[in-house]
Design an enzyme around this catalytic site. Structure first.
Site: not given
Length: 339
Positions: A62, A70, A178, A248
């Site tokens: 990502d 990252r 999340h 995802d």
């Protein structure tokens, strides 16, 4: 052959357990996180090692820009995509040029260290969602489409496939998927006429899509990534979309409605995803792998489109990727520093 499961590792080098997992036929991808990154040279050594073990593995990250990137130490820190949207309001040509340069720069650096693709760009609307926010280019489709198109043009010019997320749209949902179940109460017509339009208009440039872990309750009872309605009826049949579909992360709280990790990966693949992600929980990864060991391998021709044009170069501790890279890097850093 490319398997249907994308996993992660804990550190900056492969352990024996990592190596054994890489060899499993149903493992098709690896995703890197900040904990896996020390320097450009270390990342390239890690990805090279992964390919020694499994030459056909797809490696992802990502690297959107802003708060979601990252690769930091030794890499260009990219602006949030929303900054291009702000500039677009007053200087549209400059914003489009910088968006394309940013896409090229991101992809060039990511490919250089042996990573095939970044899960980018975000095509959601910057509406009420805290987890999306300035990860989105703008607050309306009319601005998102040209900016995202320019960014993807830069990515593809560098040799990287694109992944639009989070279909059919996460920006209008307040809850962060999340950490909690995310529910959108709008009608299909409202979603289609608003959030979905950026995905529809940009479809010719989208090599892959990532469905949202959002339940659009008045449309279908399943999160989009587990929904045959959204994946088969809408994407594959209605929109004739033939790109790759990635789930995802199946360890996200909003995905837990489907049950254990084995049930979640099966639900995603049964709904029509090509590859499922199980990240940051090795026990879940092993459970998911066991859960699909008898599944047929996914569409190989489709997944092969995600393979990046990785240069055969030596990467030193500091990146130096040529004159164009130096020029673009300077322009993007100057823009970022003015925001």
């Amino acid at each position: 052959m490319i398997g249907a499961l994308m996993l992660d590792i804990a550190s900056t080098e492969l352990t024996q357990e990592d190596i054994e997992l890489l060899q499993a036929p149903q493992v098709g991808g690896m995703i890197l996180f900040a904990r896996n990154i020390e320097s450009p040279a270390q990342v390239r050594a890690l990805t090279d090692h992964m390919r020694q073990i499994r030459p056909d593995i797809l490696i992802a990250v990502d690297q959107e820009g802003g708060r979601v990137q990252r690769l930091k130490k030794g890499f260009t820190l990219l602006p949030a995509m929303g900054h291009f949207g702000e500039l677009y309001l007053t200087q549209p040509e400059k914003a489009l040029d910088l968006a394309e340069q940013s896409g090229w720069l991101m992809a060039t650096e990511v490919l250089a260290v042996g990573i095939d693709f970044s899960f980018a760009p975000v095509l959601d609307i910057n509406d009420v969602s805290d987890v999306i926010g300035d990860r989105a280019f703008a607050q309306n489709v009319a601005d998102i489409v040209p900016l995202a198109s320019a960014f993807m043009k830069g990515m593809q010019r560098a040799g990287m496939a694109t992944t639009g997320k989070h279909f059919p749209g996460h920006g209008s949902v307040k809850v962060d998927s999340h950490v909690a179940a995310a529910i959108d109460l709008r009608s299909y017509e409202e979603i289609y006429n608003n959030d979905m339009q950026s995905f529809i208009k940009l479809q010719p440039q989208l090599d892959a899509l990532m469905p949202a872990h959002v339940i659009y309750e008045n449309v279908d009872p399943n999160p989009a990534g587990f929904s045959p309605f959204w994946i088969q009826n809408v994407l594959r049949q209605q929109l004739k979309y033939d790109g790759v579909l990635f789930s995802d992360d199946l360890t996200m709280q909003a995905a837990c409605v489907a049950g254990g990790a084995d049930a979640r990966i099966r639900a995603a693949l049964d709904a029509g995803c090509d590859m499922g992600l199980v990240c940051n929980h090795r026990e879940s990864a092993c459970t998911a792998l066991e859960g699909i060991k008898n599944f047929a391998l996914p569409n190989q021709e489709r997944l092969e489109r995600m393979r990046g044009k990785i240069p055969n170069i030596h990467i030193a501790e500091q990146l130096d990727l040529g004159k164009e890279w130096q020029s673009v890097k300077k322009a993007i850093e100057e823009f970022k520093n003015t925001r």
